[in-house]
Design an enzyme around this catalytic site. Structure first.
Site, PDB file in Angstrom:
ATOM      1  N   GLU A  53      53.098  82.542  21.965  1.00 37.18           N
ATOM      2  CA  GLU A  53      52.963  81.094  21.776  1.00 37.18           C
ATOM      3  C   GLU A  53      51.597  80.687  21.233  1.00 37.18           C
ATOM      4  O   GLU A  53      51.478  79.678  20.542  1.00 37.18           O
ATOM      5  CB  GLU A  53      53.245  80.345  23.083  1.00 37.18           C
ATOM      6  CG  GLU A  53      54.708  80.366  23.517  1.00 37.18           C
ATOM      7  CD  GLU A  53      55.053  81.571  24.375  1.00 37.18           C
ATOM      8  OE1 GLU A  53      54.221  82.501  24.490  1.00 37.18           O
ATOM      9  OE2 GLU A  53      56.173  81.587  24.932  1.00 37.18           O
ATOM     10  N   GLN A 116      58.704  79.485  36.613  1.00 38.73           N
ATOM     11  CA  GLN A 116      58.112  79.058  35.345  1.00 38.73           C
ATOM     12  C   GLN A 116      57.694  77.583  35.357  1.00 38.73           C
ATOM     13  O   GLN A 116      57.842  76.879  34.377  1.00 38.73           O
ATOM     14  CB  GLN A 116      59.043  79.370  34.163  1.00 38.73           C
ATOM     15  CG  GLN A 116      59.199  80.877  33.959  1.00 38.73           C
ATOM     16  CD  GLN A 116      59.791  81.265  32.617  1.00 38.73           C
ATOM     17  OE1 GLN A 116      60.594  80.536  32.060  1.00 38.73           O
ATOM     18  NE2 GLN A 116      59.403  82.434  32.122  1.00 38.73           N
ATOM     19  N   LYS A 165      63.671  69.795  31.996  1.00 39.00           N
ATOM     20  CA  LYS A 165      64.979  70.333  31.593  1.00 39.00           C
ATOM     21  C   LYS A 165      66.116  69.339  31.836  1.00 39.00           C
ATOM     22  O   LYS A 165      67.051  69.250  31.038  1.00 39.00           O
ATOM     23  CB  LYS A 165      65.237  71.628  32.379  1.00 39.00           C
ATOM     24  CG  LYS A 165      66.638  72.176  32.189  1.00 39.00           C
ATOM     25  CD  LYS A 165      66.644  73.627  31.807  1.00 39.00           C
ATOM     26  CE  LYS A 165      68.079  74.092  31.599  1.00 39.00           C
ATOM     27  NZ  LYS A 165      68.168  75.249  30.721  1.00 39.00           N
ATOM     28  N   MET A 482      29.329  90.085  15.299  1.00 40.85           N
ATOM     29  CA  MET A 482      28.429  88.989  15.646  1.00 40.85           C
ATOM     30  C   MET A 482      27.799  89.216  17.021  1.00 40.85           C
ATOM     31  O   MET A 482      26.631  88.931  17.240  1.00 40.85           O
ATOM     32  CB  MET A 482      29.183  87.656  15.594  1.00 40.85           C
ATOM     33  CG  MET A 482      28.284  86.444  15.655  1.00 40.85           C
ATOM     34  SD  MET A 482      27.083  86.392  14.295  1.00 40.85           S
ATOM     35  CE  MET A 482      27.902  85.319  13.127  1.00 40.85           C
TER      36      MET A 482
END
Lengths: 574, 165
Positions: A53, A116, A165, A482
């Site tokens: 994601e 979840q 949901k 870096m």
């Protein structure tokens, strides 16, 4: 307005279609399966399946930066949503318009630590422009319309919309009613500069003997590049860009004196330090620009134009603040300059340019290429040649990012795509993919390093699925360049966890994902192999270039110094 | 410097947490905070007492204003205003002497005793911060404070000036 009966999931997809969304970048999961089902049943909006994601947010971000349209992300509740957090923060820091649709467990389960479940509105609160928790089916279209409006007006930014949901499932339907003409009583983004301030600014600017225009990402997001160029030409003034503002004026323009700040050009930082008037346009005096705030341009009168009042006098006090959309304000400034029939005093102007040209002659953006290892700067120069300076360059974060900013002059706005504010490693590849989605015929290049590329390398799989032939130019120095540079300069050369042991064979890796890999080890094959890579139009090419691991990015501001106190090379001060 | 900020904002879920989150995120200080819906149920009004110099205060005001939910914010400290805080305090009142003293002090401060238990008095007092602090100090000298709760400051500008849509 229509009054069709739809499920919540159908409403989400229809609302996006109504708002002219082309692509959703996302990943399915339990709480958003109804939306995925609704996506399956239509052709208006195309879904792009990423492999993580975070990459969806960066893809949407790259798409938004290249097009100026809102980037759209869809993620499931819990881990799907929390994986978006870095991408949301990236967009927030760089003021990129993005809408993240995040699933949530059913309203009846919220607060129960359900499977979840995370409070994504809470998790993302400090890094969003605004967020909505949609709790009613019929509100979905208008909440999405508001989210888009907020994301892409004023100072743009990410907006999170949480969708439980139970309002998405097929059991319930409602009339689809959407008002695209959004009006929020507490939010008025269309701001014109105050006329009194405009007059004050113009009289200050026109009396300046050493004027510098300093512009940032605001010019890019306001599509104000042409206006900026005419303002610069009207005033015959030197202009410097922030890292975010590159391309705001052509990097090849005579008045462009380079990027300013930590790794900016000496002439840009010298001009700032010696200016008597600084006109800041859509820039925010970031700490990577100012260096030590107390020593920053003590003799300059600062005119600061920004849409966000919080950016004004946050770090550097503005003598003449102008709150407004930068394109509108620049138009006002030009009108006022013309109304005052201002003519640039050639003697004063030439004196100033003569001084600037002396600083230019130091050639602070330069490097030594011997017959040994390939210098990373040389790769960027070759990249510029092979792409004729026309490619979209999406960068990751580190030395390669600075080299790209220094050695690839951007001719156009939106051509340079990088995580300037948050400095998110792993941004480059998905951002370049988002650009390629938006402009399939354009050359989309990801400039990266062996550290950054591994932070979202799984997206090579997405590239194959959607046939995204981006070019990956990896400046492979077998270390976190870096970090290593700072360790060399500040930590006595102790390379604590900054070198990469057990790197993969990037060529075989690219091939295993179905792409082409090319390795470049020697200077004499650089141009030829790059040309070979760019001759391949329909395949992703991963170009792994072994560069000198000892190279540092110069010039570099000296820590805690003034804006123009710089190292020009190892041990050499300006 | 102590500042009193009055904020008018949308009465929506999450509005308050955005304000509070902003203060902690940007390391601004909250001394007291008081919030309730207004006569227009779609709006909430918050009074925040904070500390900071002019520069910090300017950022606080701008940052709060930037929140999409916020309609208006004003610094009451800059103008004539009325500010009040409500105190409810429960004190030990076991002896006649303690009961008499508590009643006398309460009368002097124009508070009222709102509840009496077998051994305790509960007192209500309204006033500005100094008055309430003084009252608590004197009470503590006379008897034992069992429990106390303060509403935090609420404030409103004097005269015609009003914080409204």
């Amino acid at each position: 307005m229509t009054t069709q009966q739809l499920t919540g999931a159908e409403m989400v997809v229809k609302a996006l279609a109504e708002l002219d969304v082309e692509y959703i970048f996302g990943y399915p999961g339990g709480s958003v399966l109804d939306i995925y089902d609704a996506i399956f049943n239509q052709d208006d909006v195309e879904h792009v399946l990423v492999r993580h994601e975070q990459a969806a947010t960066h893809m949407a971000d790259g798409y938004a930066r290249a097009t100026g349209h809102v980037g759209v992300v869809l993620a499931t509740s819990g881990p799907g949503a929390t994986n978006c957090v870095t991408g949301i923060a990236t967009a927030y820091m760089d003021s990129i318009p993005m809408v993240v649709l995040a699933g949530q467990v059913a309203s009846s389960l919220i607060g129960d630590d359900a499977f979840q479940e995370t409070d994504i509105v809470g998790c993302s609160r400090p890094i969003v422009k605004h967020s909505f928790s949609c709790r009613s089916l019929k509100d979905i279209p208008n909440v999405i319309a508001k989210a888009f409006y907020i994301a892409n007006t004023g100072r743009p930014g990410p907006v999170v919309v949480e969708l439980p949901k139970d309002i998405l499932i097929p059991d319930h339907t409602a009339a689809f009613e959407m008002n695209k003409d959004v009006n929020l009583r507490a939010y008025n983004p269309n701001v014109k500069g105050h006329q009194k301030q405009i007059r004050k600014a113009v009289s200050t600017i026109t009396q300046a003997k050493r004027l510098v225009i300093y512009s940032g990402g605001g010019i890019i997001s306001a599509n104000a590049s042409e206006l900026l160029t005419s303002l610069v030409e009207r005033l015959k003034a030197p202009i410097t860009n922030t890292l975010m503002g590159l391309g705001g004026i052509s990097g090849l323009h005579d008045n462009f004196i380079g990027m300013l700040g930590m790794h900016g050009s000496l002439e840009a930082n010298k001009a700032m330090a010696n200016a008597d008037v600084i006109l800041a346009l859509g820039a925010r005096f970031d700490d990577r620009v100012t260096n030590k705030v107390e020593k920053f341009c003590p003799n300059a009168t600062i005119v600061h134009v920004d849409i966000d009042p919080t950016s004004i006098s946050k770090t550097i006090n503005a003598h003449i603040p102008i709150v407004g959309l930068v394109d509108i304000v620049m138009q006002q400034l030009i009108e006022e300059i013309d109304a005052q029939e201002y003519v640039v005093d050639e003697t004063i102007n030439q004196n100033w340019w003569q001084q600037i040209n002396e600083w230019r002659q130091v050639k602070s953006i330069s490097y030594q290429q011997d017959q040994g290892k390939i210098k990373p700067q040389r790769v960027i120069e070759s990249l510029y040649e092979v792409t004729h300076g026309d490619a979209y360059i999406s960068s990751d974060v580190g030395q390669h990012q600075m080299f790209a900013a220094q050695y690839y002059p951007f001719k156009k706005p939106r051509q340079w795509i990088n995580s300037g504010g948050l400095g998110t490693m792993g941004f480059g590849l998905p951002a370049a993919m988002g650009v390629k989605m938006a402009f399939p015929d354009a050359e989309s290049v990801c400039v990266t390093g062996d550290g950054s590329i591994q932070m979202n390398i799984q997206e090579l799989s997405t590239c194959l699925q959607y046939n995204l032939p981006v070019k990956i130019i990896s400046l492979n120095n077998r270390s976190l360049g870096m970090v290593r540079q700072w360790q060399d300069m500040i930590y006595g050369g102790r390379h604590s966890s900054s070198y990469m042991e057990s790197l993969p064979d990037f060529i075989k890796l690219a091939e295993s994902y179905g792409h082409i890999g090319i390795q470049i080890n020697h200077l004499d094959e650089l141009d030829e192999k790059l040309a070979q890579a760019f001759a391949i139009k329909d395949r992703l090419v991963f170009v792994d270039i072994l560069v000198d691991e000892k190279e540092h990015v110069y010039p570099m501001q000296i820590k805690h110094g003034a804006v123009d106190e710089m190292w020009l090379s190892k041990g050499v001060k300006a | 410097m102590r500042r009193i900020l009055a904020i008018l904002l949308e009465n929506e879920p999450g509005s308050l947490s955005r304000i509070v989150g902003l203060f902690s995120q940007r390391a601004f200080n909250i001394e007291t905070l008081s919030v309730a819906p207004t006569e227009d149920a779609s709006l909430s009004r918050i009074t925040i007492v904070t500390k900071g110099d002019d520069r910090v205060l300017e950022q606080i005001v701008k940052q709060v204003n930037k929140l999409i939910d916020v309609i208006k914010i004003t610094d009451l400290t800059e103008r004539n205003h009325v500010e009040r805080e409500l105190l409810l305090v429960k004190v030990l009142a076991m002896t006649d002497k303690a009961r008499t003293e508590v009643t006398r002090i309460t009368e002097i401060f124009r508070g009222s005793i709102v509840d009496i238990g077998k051994q305790v008095y509960t007192i209500e007092l309204t006033g500005d911060v100094e008055k309430i602090n003084a009252f608590i100090g004197i009470l503590a000298n006379e008897t034992e404070i069992i429990e106390s709760v303060r509403s935090g400051t609420v404030g409103i500008a004097r005269g015609e000036k009003a914080l409204r849509i």
